[in-house]
Design an enzyme around this catalytic site. Sequence first.
Site, PDB file in Angstrom:
ATOM      1  N   PRO A  16       0.854  -1.192   0.000  1.00  0.00           N
ATOM      2  CA  PRO A  16       0.000   0.000   0.000  1.00  0.00           C
ATOM      3  C   PRO A  16       0.886   1.238   0.000  1.00  0.00           C
ATOM      4  CG  PRO A  16       0.087  -0.971   2.207  1.00  0.00           C
ATOM      5  CD  PRO A  16       0.857  -1.889   1.294  1.00  0.00           C
ATOM      6  N   CYS A 119       1.956   3.325   9.615  1.00  0.00           N
ATOM      7  CA  CYS A 119       2.120   4.679   9.078  1.00  0.00           C
ATOM      8  C   CYS A 119       2.796   5.590  10.111  1.00  0.00           C
ATOM      9  CB  CYS A 119       0.760   5.264   8.676  1.00  0.00           C
ATOM     10  SG  CYS A 119       0.946   6.933   7.994  1.00  0.00           S
TER      11      CYS A 119
HETATM   12  C1  FMN Z   1       4.755   7.516  -0.455  1.00  0.00           C
HETATM   13  C2  FMN Z   1       4.528   6.367   0.484  1.00  0.00           C
HETATM   14  C3  FMN Z   1       3.232   6.061   0.887  1.00  0.00           C
HETATM   15  C4  FMN Z   1       2.996   4.993   1.759  1.00  0.00           C
HETATM   16  N1  FMN Z   1       1.713   4.694   2.115  1.00  0.00           N
HETATM   17  C5  FMN Z   1       1.471   3.618   2.904  1.00  0.00           C
HETATM   18  C6  FMN Z   1       0.138   3.245   3.245  1.00  0.00           C
HETATM   19  O1  FMN Z   1      -0.854   3.849   2.818  1.00  0.00           O
HETATM   20  N2  FMN Z   1      -0.028   2.171   4.059  1.00  0.00           N
HETATM   21  C7  FMN Z   1       1.037   1.439   4.552  1.00  0.00           C
HETATM   22  O2  FMN Z   1       0.840   0.477   5.282  1.00  0.00           O
HETATM   23  N3  FMN Z   1       2.302   1.774   4.237  1.00  0.00           N
HETATM   24  C8  FMN Z   1       2.540   2.823   3.418  1.00  0.00           C
HETATM   25  N4  FMN Z   1       3.823   3.126   3.066  1.00  0.00           N
HETATM   26  C9  FMN Z   1       4.931   2.234   3.490  1.00  0.00           C
HETATM   27  C10 FMN Z   1       5.237   1.194   2.407  1.00  0.00           C
HETATM   28  O3  FMN Z   1       4.113   0.352   2.170  1.00  0.00           O
HETATM   29  C11 FMN Z   1       6.441   0.315   2.811  1.00  0.00           C
HETATM   30  O4  FMN Z   1       6.158  -0.290   4.043  1.00  0.00           O
HETATM   31  C12 FMN Z   1       7.737   1.105   2.931  1.00  0.00           C
HETATM   32  O5  FMN Z   1       7.902   2.004   1.855  1.00  0.00           O
HETATM   33  C13 FMN Z   1       8.942   0.145   2.978  1.00  0.00           C
HETATM   34  O6  FMN Z   1       8.967  -0.679   1.825  1.00  0.00           O
HETATM   35  P1  FMN Z   1       9.996  -0.398   0.590  1.00  0.00           P
HETATM   36  O7  FMN Z   1      11.393  -0.408   1.173  1.00  0.00           O
HETATM   37  O8  FMN Z   1       9.739  -1.533  -0.363  1.00  0.00           O
HETATM   38  O9  FMN Z   1       9.656   0.946   0.039  1.00  0.00           O
HETATM   39  C14 FMN Z   1       4.083   4.221   2.240  1.00  0.00           C
HETATM   40  C15 FMN Z   1       5.385   4.520   1.823  1.00  0.00           C
HETATM   41  C16 FMN Z   1       5.623   5.579   0.960  1.00  0.00           C
HETATM   42  C17 FMN Z   1       7.036   5.867   0.526  1.00  0.00           C
END
Ligand code: FMN
Length: 339
Positions: A16, A119
């Site tokens: 998400p 979040c």
């Molecule tokens: C712009 C942005 C929006 C995000 N929105 C959500 C969200 O709505 N819900 C959620 O559980 N995590 C949210 N996250 C966290 C990501 O789902 C994820 O846990 C985090 O980016 C780490 O994963 P990655 O290293 O693959 O980016 C968000 C992250 C970013 C950068």
Amino acid sequence: MQIGGYTLSHGLFLAPLAGVSDRSFRRVARRFGAEYTVSEMVSAKALCYEQISKRPVTETRVRTAPLAAVLREEAPMAVQLFGAEPDFVAEAARLLESGEYRGACGEIPPAAIDINMGCPMAKIVGNGEGSALLKNPALAAEIVRATARAVSLPVTVKIRAGWDAESINAVEVAKRLEDAGAAMICVHGRTRAQMYAPSADWGIIRAVKEAVSVPVVGNGDVFSGEDALRMLRETGCDGVMIARGAQGNPWIFSEVAAALDGRPYTPPTREERLAVALAHAEDIVREKGERIGVAESRKHMAWYLHGLRGAASARNAVMTANTLDDLRAIFSSLMQAEP
Ligand SMILES: Cc1cc2nc3c(=O)[nH]c(=O)nc-3n(C[C@H](O)[C@H](O)[C@H](O)COP(=O)(O)O)c2cc1C
């Protein structure tokens, strides 16, 4: 791995991403191999208030429900709720499962209800929501218990390692969530205090995996097929969730699937990258109209162009594009240019 009635052969999840993982983003991720997607986070309270509002349902007034709409072609897709009040989260989940919610433009119920306990944003944790729930494991469990009682859909949870370095409690939280009825737990290996840097601690994913018997999905810093293999190997997790690694690079899911299958992966050509980027913008405009769609496309286009030779000035041009034709012109000259 199995979730609800769905079997995921590679366990590949699109994370998400508020403001990013809209239907167009989910669609392109699925096209290139994401097996399961999650909506942007949706306020449980807003969904419930919209439901009881006496005001007429119009596109402009109902702002939350469309975020939670699931089309048939999108299955399996979870809707993620955030909230700190068990009754609101449970009621929002019930509305989503039954399809009763106002302004519903979805066709099917979500594959699961996911609850956001990760979040880090100040306005969310200030209300005790998102990662603030990690500071109150009893309330976190109560939210899951109430929601699991209200729906027959699987209830899943996305957590972080803990609130800060002094309170890393993902294992304790995960056990309580499992007891409360969580069907799957996704662990982002960072604390709330760390936001999105430095690198994620995959050790905590492993610790959670060893502590619970429901499936555990690992998340944090997967940017290549090799990263995904290493996460699976080092943590024993059942699936891998990718967020930033998919921005401008939906092919990452094909790359990970190839790595898991031991097949070679051929990255997209420059032409394919540009064609998919433009088609993505066209899809956003189809979904949201030209004014909002072009504005929202800009960041996606910049991600696609990142690192592409000769594309620096096109990235700047994208940032001031106002119409789909502006974007088409930028991409058409890039396609004709020598790389
Ligand atoms: C712009 C942005 C929006 C995000 N929105 C959500 C969200 O709505 N819900 C959620 O559980 N995590 C949210 N996250 C966290 C990501 O789902 C994820 O846990 C985090 O980016 C780490 O994963 P990655 O290293 O693959 O980016 C968000 C992250 C970013 C950068």
